[in-house]
Write an enzyme that holds these catalytic residues in place. Structure first.
Site: not given
Length: 312
Positions: A66, A89, A167, A212, A271
Site C-alpha cells: 500500500r 502488483r 496508482h 474518488d 494516477e
C-alpha cells in the site's frame, strides 16, 4: 544514452523481499521492489521522501504493497472480472537482462528494466500471453520515469483488452493545503456516485472530504501544488488519457486495514491511467504508457502557480 549499461544495486528489503536501488549523483534515489514491480521510494537531494508509503503497509505476498506506485494491470479497480486492480502488483517480477532498445533523451544510467510474464495460474484467470516490460529511471534532474511496454504474445491469434493505471501516492504536507491544476472544466466519473458523469467546475481541485474521481481525456501534464512545502509535483504522461484523483479521507481510511488512520492527511493519489477507453492489442502489437514525475519549487502569483514554470 539508451545504450549505456544500467546502474543499479540489488538489495534485501522489508521481510527479505528483493529490491532495486537507483542512485543519482546528487544523493537522489529511488527504490523498486521486484514484488509487484513496485516503486516504494523516491527521494530528492535532501533525502526527503516524495512518495507516500502507508504506515501500515504489508510487505508479505500475496498482499499488495500500500503506497508508492502500485501497477494496476490488466484491470483497473473492478472494471472487469479479475481481482481489484488486476494481478501485476502482487507478482514477482524479474530483472530484464536484454530488453529491446528504448529510445530516451536522458543521459542518466540510473535505471532498471523489469519484466513480467503470466504464470500458469494467471493464464487460468486471464487466458492471454503477454510480456509486460517496465523501465524505472531516475533522471539527472531527479525526475522519476516509468515506461511500460505491454506486448500481446498470444499464439492463438486472439487479441486482448486491458485497463491500466500507475496508482501513484504522492507525499503531501497537509491535504487541506493541496490543489491540483490541469483538470479544470474536464468531465469525470465520480466513483462515490456510481460512476455518474459530471463536469469539473472549480478552477483547481481542492480537498475537504473523500474524493474518488476518474478524469477523462486529460492533458499530458498535471500539477499538484503543496502550499505548505512550496513544492509542486509535475505529472507528465503519454499513452494514458485518464487521470484518477483519490483521497480516502478519515472514515474510509479506518476501513482500509493496511492504511493508517491519519495517513490520508499526508497523501494524495493522482494516477495516470487508461480506463474509459480500454487498450486492445492484437498478437504482436505493443502498447507503451509513460509516466514522468518531477518535483519543483512552487512560484505563486495571486494563489496560482507560475504558468511559465510548469504548465507551459
Amino acid at each position: 544514452m539508451a545504450t549505456e549499461r544500467p546502474s543499479f544495486e540489488l538489495a534485501k528489503g522489508i521481510n527479505g523481499l528483493d529490491k532495486i536501488i537507483l542512485r543519482e549523483s546528487r544523493n537522489r534515489s529511488a527504490e523498486v521492489y521486484l514484488y509487484g514491480g513496485h516503486v516504494t521510494s523516491w527521494k530528492n537531494e535532501n533525502g526527503e521522501e516524495l512518495l507516500h508509503l502507508s504506515s501500515k503497509a504489508v510487505f508479505k505476498p500475496p498482499k499488495p504493497i500500500r503506497g508508492g506506485i502500485p501497477l494496476c494491470f490488466p484491470q483497473f479497480s473492478n472494471f472487469g472480472t479479475l481481482e481489484s486492480h488486476g494481478f501485476a502488483r502482487n507478482r514477482i517480477w524479474e530483472v530484464d537482462a536484454s530488453p529491446p532498445p528504448l529510445p530516451t533523451n536522458s543521459s542518466s544510467n540510473a535505471f532498471v528494466d523489469l519484466i513480467l510474464r503470466p504464470s500458469e495460474d494467471d493464464l487460468k484467470t486471464w487466458p492471454h500471453n503477454f510480456e509486460f516490460r517496465m523501465r524505472v529511471a531516475l533522471g539527472s534532474e531527479g525526475e522519476l520515469t516509468l515506461t511500460s511496454r505491454i506486448r500481446n504474445t498470444n499464439s492463438d491469434g486472439k487479441p486482448f483488452t486491458f485497463t491500466f493505471a500507475y496508482h501513484t501516492y504522492f507525499s503531501v504536507s497537509d491535504i487541506n493545503e493541496v490543489r491540483v491544476e490541469g483538470l479544470e472544466t474536464l468531465d469525470y466519473l465520480d466513483n462515490l456516485k456510481s460512476r455518474e458523469r459530471f463536469t469539473e467546475q472549480g478552477d483547481a481541485i481542492t480537498f475537504e472530504s473523500e474524493t474518488d474521481k476518474i478524469y477523462l481525456s486529460t492533458p499530458t501534464k498535471i500539477a499538484i501544488l503543496d502550499h505548505e512545502k512550496k513544492r509542486t509535483f509535475v505529472v507528465r504522461k503519454d499513452g494514458l488519457a485518464d487521470a484518477v484523483v483519490w483521497n480516502p479521507w478519515d472514515k474510509r481510511s479506518k476501513a482500509i486495514s493496511d492504511l493508517g488512520d491519519e495517513d490520508y492527511k499526508h497523501m494524495l493519489c493522482v494516477e495516470a491511467a487508461a480506463i474509459e477507453r480500454p487498450i486492445t492489442l492484437k498478437p504482436g502489437e505493443e502498447w507503451k504508457g509513460r509516466l514522468e514525475l518531477s518535483a519543483v519549487p512552487s512560484s505563486y502569483s495571486s494563489g496560482q502557480l507560475d504558468p511559465k514554470k510548469v504548465l507551459e
